[in-house]
Scaffold this motif. Structure first.
Motif, mmCIF file in Angstrom:
data_model
loop_
_atom_site.group_PDB
_atom_site.id
_atom_site.type_symbol
_atom_site.label_atom_id
_atom_site.label_comp_id
_atom_site.label_asym_id
_atom_site.label_seq_id
_atom_site.Cartn_x
_atom_site.Cartn_y
_atom_site.Cartn_z
ATOM 1 N N SER A 36 93.030 1.326 110.512
ATOM 2 C CA SER A 36 92.324 0.515 109.323
ATOM 3 C C SER A 36 91.580 1.989 108.612
ATOM 4 O O SER A 36 91.338 2.811 109.410
ATOM 5 N N TRP A 37 91.173 1.667 107.492
ATOM 6 C CA TRP A 37 90.367 2.673 106.789
ATOM 7 C C TRP A 37 89.565 1.790 105.578
ATOM 8 O O TRP A 37 89.932 0.832 105.351
ATOM 9 N N GLY A 38 88.491 2.571 105.077
ATOM 10 C CA GLY A 38 87.672 2.080 104.164
ATOM 11 C C GLY A 38 86.879 3.045 103.429
ATOM 12 O O GLY A 38 86.785 4.065 103.601
ATOM 13 N N VAL A 39 86.266 2.430 102.401
ATOM 14 C CA VAL A 39 84.987 3.233 101.766
ATOM 15 C C VAL A 39 83.840 2.188 101.412
ATOM 16 O O VAL A 39 84.163 0.991 101.338
ATOM 17 N N ARG A 40 82.783 2.831 101.614
ATOM 18 C CA ARG A 40 81.432 1.893 101.202
ATOM 19 C C ARG A 40 80.432 2.782 100.668
ATOM 20 O O ARG A 40 80.681 4.032 100.789
ATOM 21 N N PRO A 41 79.563 2.357 99.883
ATOM 22 C CA PRO A 41 78.465 3.132 99.195
ATOM 23 C C PRO A 41 77.478 3.494 100.336
ATOM 24 O O PRO A 41 77.256 2.642 101.233
ATOM 25 N N ASP A 42 76.974 4.700 100.069
ATOM 26 C CA ASP A 42 75.865 5.075 101.005
ATOM 27 C C ASP A 42 74.848 5.220 100.390
ATOM 28 O O ASP A 42 74.636 6.340 99.585
ATOM 29 N N GLY A 43 73.858 4.252 100.273
ATOM 30 C CA GLY A 43 72.546 4.442 99.380
ATOM 31 C C GLY A 43 72.825 4.188 98.069
ATOM 32 O O GLY A 43 74.010 3.782 97.786
ATOM 33 N N GLU A 44 72.105 4.779 97.309
ATOM 34 C CA GLU A 44 72.366 4.691 95.619
ATOM 35 C C GLU A 44 73.291 6.088 95.190
ATOM 36 O O GLU A 44 73.530 5.942 94.000
ATOM 37 N N SER A 45 73.187 7.053 95.859
ATOM 38 C CA SER A 45 73.912 8.127 95.519
ATOM 39 C C SER A 45 74.947 9.048 96.417
ATOM 40 O O SER A 45 74.918 10.043 96.602
ATOM 41 N N GLY A 46 75.837 8.263 97.199
ATOM 42 C CA GLY A 46 76.752 8.564 97.974
ATOM 43 C C GLY A 46 77.727 7.635 98.432
ATOM 44 O O GLY A 46 77.562 6.387 97.990
ATOM 45 N N LYS A 47 78.647 8.052 99.231
ATOM 46 C CA LYS A 47 79.798 6.907 99.738
ATOM 47 C C LYS A 47 80.077 7.371 101.102
ATOM 48 O O LYS A 47 79.852 8.764 101.374
#
Length: 177
Positions: free
Chosen positions: A111-122
């Motif tokens: 599996s794989w994915g992407v998510r926001p990390d705070g307001e200024s990153g991922k």
């Protein structure tokens, strides 16, 4: 209750071409230490693709953190950067020289994915199954026991080799287990 130990390794770096190769070697060495040799090629390829994306696309800087974690029967590899823009899988022609990295990660990972990390990153991540390997993990040293730090050894070797003279910040690693 968790019956199997977890393992975690973190490396901070500037996603520059010379550092990407070093991190690939760090990930490979860490997986060998955890007796996860069958996962080395896929994990190294995946971390290379994710770091190349940071190098090519991330703004305002190329600073990022690579984490690998083994929890029970799953290895998770993630890359955190300071660019809030989320990547997208592209339909790239088979002869294209770029634009296929995330599609490759999706093809070889569980599996794989992407998510926001705070307001200024991922965070971009992928997982690989590691069911049979967790039973042979090396034991952690007892709390307070002196153990040589792989991160310190790498830094000493890197410094001794003179690679710090090129003006790049060294890759830093924090390894538990």
């Amino acid at each position: 209750m968790i019956s199997q130990p977890s393992r975690h390794c973190t490396v901070e770096l500037q996603a520059l071409p010379s550092r990407i190769g070093q991190v690939r070697r760090i990930v490979s060495a860490q997986l060998r230490y955890w007796h996860l040799d069958p996962l080395i090629d896929r994990a190294a390829l995946g971390v290379t693709e994710l770091l190349t994306n940071v190098h090519r696309h991330a703004v305002p800087d190329k600073l990022c953190t690579v984490e690998i974690e083994l929890l029970l029967d799953r290895l998770t590899v993630s890359v955190h950067d300071n660019d809030p823009r989320l990547p997208e899988v592209r339909d790239a022609d088979c002869s294209a020289t770029c634009g296929r990295g995330l599609a490759m990660v999706a093809a070889f990972s569980e599996s794989w994915g992407v998510r926001p990390d705070g307001e200024s990153g991922k965070v971009v991540w992928f997982t690989l199954p590691a069911a049979s390997a967790t039973a042979v993990l090396p034991a952690c040293p007892p709390y307070g026991a002196a153990a040589e730090s792989p991160a310190r050894s790498f830094a000493e070797v890197e410094h001794a080799a003179g690679t710090l003279r090129n003006g790049h910040a060294p890759a830093r690693s924090a390894v538990a287990g």
